[in-house]
Design a protein around this motif. Sequence first.
Motif, PDB file in Angstrom:
ATOM      1  N   MET A  58       1.017  -0.897   0.326  1.00 32.36           N
ATOM      2  CA  MET A  58      -0.047  -0.244   0.298  1.00 32.36           C
ATOM      3  C   MET A  58       0.848   1.122  -0.051  1.00 32.36           C
ATOM      4  N   ASP A  59       0.116   2.236  -1.029  1.00 34.34           N
ATOM      5  CA  ASP A  59       0.898   3.597  -1.155  1.00 34.34           C
ATOM      6  C   ASP A  59       1.045   4.487   0.905  1.00 34.34           C
ATOM      7  N   ALA A  60       1.124   5.328   0.323  1.00 33.09           N
ATOM      8  CA  ALA A  60       1.458   5.794   1.914  1.00 33.09           C
ATOM      9  C   ALA A  60       2.070   7.949   1.418  1.00 33.09           C
ATOM     10  N   ILE A  61       1.220   8.488   1.944  1.00 31.82           N
ATOM     11  CA  ILE A  61       1.861   9.988   2.528  1.00 31.82           C
ATOM     12  C   ILE A  61       2.382   9.860   4.020  1.00 31.82           C
ATOM     13  N   HIS A  62       3.326  10.851   4.016  1.00 37.12           N
ATOM     14  CA  HIS A  62       3.957  10.996   5.455  1.00 37.12           C
ATOM     15  C   HIS A  62       3.906  12.702   5.505  1.00 37.12           C
ATOM     16  N   LEU A  63       3.699  12.914   7.065  1.00 38.77           N
ATOM     17  CA  LEU A  63       3.660  13.968   7.682  1.00 38.77           C
ATOM     18  C   LEU A  63       5.100  14.649   8.595  1.00 38.77           C
ATOM     19  N   GLU A  64       5.972  14.877   8.662  1.00 41.82           N
ATOM     20  CA  GLU A  64       6.677  14.447   9.757  1.00 41.82           C
ATOM     21  C   GLU A  64       6.651  16.103  10.356  1.00 41.82           C
ATOM     22  N   ASP A  65       7.306  15.417  11.895  1.00 45.69           N
ATOM     23  CA  ASP A  65       7.517  17.125  12.493  1.00 45.69           C
ATOM     24  C   ASP A  65       6.564  18.093  12.370  1.00 45.69           C
ATOM     25  N   LEU A  66       5.076  17.426  12.334  1.00 50.40           N
ATOM     26  CA  LEU A  66       4.469  19.635  12.418  1.00 50.40           C
ATOM     27  C   LEU A  66       4.560  19.395  14.081  1.00 50.40           C
ATOM     28  N   ALA A  67       4.898  20.354  14.087  1.00 49.39           N
ATOM     29  CA  ALA A  67       4.572  21.606  15.686  1.00 49.39           C
ATOM     30  C   ALA A  67       3.456  22.705  16.181  1.00 49.39           C
ATOM     31  N   PHE A  68       3.263  21.938  17.362  1.00 51.01           N
ATOM     32  CA  PHE A  68       1.762  22.422  18.107  1.00 51.01           C
ATOM     33  C   PHE A  68       1.875  23.100  19.440  1.00 51.01           C
ATOM     34  N   TYR A  69       1.642  24.203  19.988  1.00 51.43           N
ATOM     35  CA  TYR A  69       1.877  24.511  21.140  1.00 51.43           C
ATOM     36  C   TYR A  69       0.286  23.700  21.604  1.00 51.43           C
ATOM     37  N   ALA A  70       0.848  23.486  23.078  1.00 53.46           N
ATOM     38  CA  ALA A  70      -0.529  22.883  23.586  1.00 53.46           C
ATOM     39  C   ALA A  70      -0.839  22.324  24.817  1.00 53.46           C
ATOM     40  N   TYR A  71      -2.066  22.670  25.375  1.00 51.01           N
ATOM     41  CA  TYR A  71      -1.702  21.828  26.819  1.00 51.01           C
ATOM     42  C   TYR A  71      -1.830  21.186  27.437  1.00 51.01           C
ATOM     43  N   HIS A  72      -1.326  19.226  27.045  1.00 54.50           N
ATOM     44  CA  HIS A  72      -1.583  18.548  27.407  1.00 54.50           C
ATOM     45  C   HIS A  72      -0.906  18.056  28.680  1.00 54.50           C
ATOM     46  N   GLY A  73      -1.642  17.342  29.107  1.00 51.77           N
ATOM     47  CA  GLY A  73      -0.541  16.571  30.156  1.00 51.77           C
ATOM     48  C   GLY A  73      -1.997  16.575  31.503  1.00 51.77           C
ATOM     49  N   VAL A  74      -0.407  15.316  32.108  1.00 49.46           N
ATOM     50  CA  VAL A  74      -1.896  15.779  33.600  1.00 49.46           C
ATOM     51  C   VAL A  74      -1.446  16.008  35.863  1.00 49.46           C
ATOM     52  N   TYR A  75      -0.050  16.706  34.839  1.00 44.28           N
ATOM     53  CA  TYR A  75      -0.011  17.992  35.725  1.00 44.28           C
ATOM     54  C   TYR A  75      -0.685  19.743  35.506  1.00 44.28           C
ATOM     55  N   ASP A  76      -1.241  20.297  36.941  1.00 40.23           N
ATOM     56  CA  ASP A  76      -1.517  20.688  36.574  1.00 40.23           C
ATOM     57  C   ASP A  76      -0.937  21.966  36.004  1.00 40.23           C
TER      58      ASP A  76
END
Length: 123
Positions: free
Chosen positions: A1-19
């Motif tokens: 099967m063929d593939a499309i790759h996207l690499e190193d897309l950078a985003f600022y976000a607020y994920h994580g278990v700590y306050d």
Amino acid sequence: MDAIHLEDLAFYAYHGVYDEEARLGQRFHVDLTCWLDLKAASTSDAYGDTVCYGSLAKAVEQTVTTTRFNLIERLAGAVAETLFGADERIQKVRVRIHKPGAPLPIPAGRVSVEILRNRPGIT
């Protein structure tokens, strides 16, 4: 099967278990691979015969920056769901989430999570 790759897309976000992660946020990097049949695009040179990688990047950005998860494992799952929703031709995805600022009990290191999913209903 063929593939499309996207690499190193950078985003600022607020994920994580700590306050602090929820309050301060941090950078996340996303690598993805979408498997699909690109035979038509590879012979026709027609834009409509492929999946627009710009649209994929914007869809991933929306997911990463407008939702909040405790775990990057769940974030990776949400990104996979987004990719399947973005184009029905995508049959399989690999999503890797890098969290460069992950709180580790040692002075250096990198953390990432990778998932591999088939479109629901496809084995």
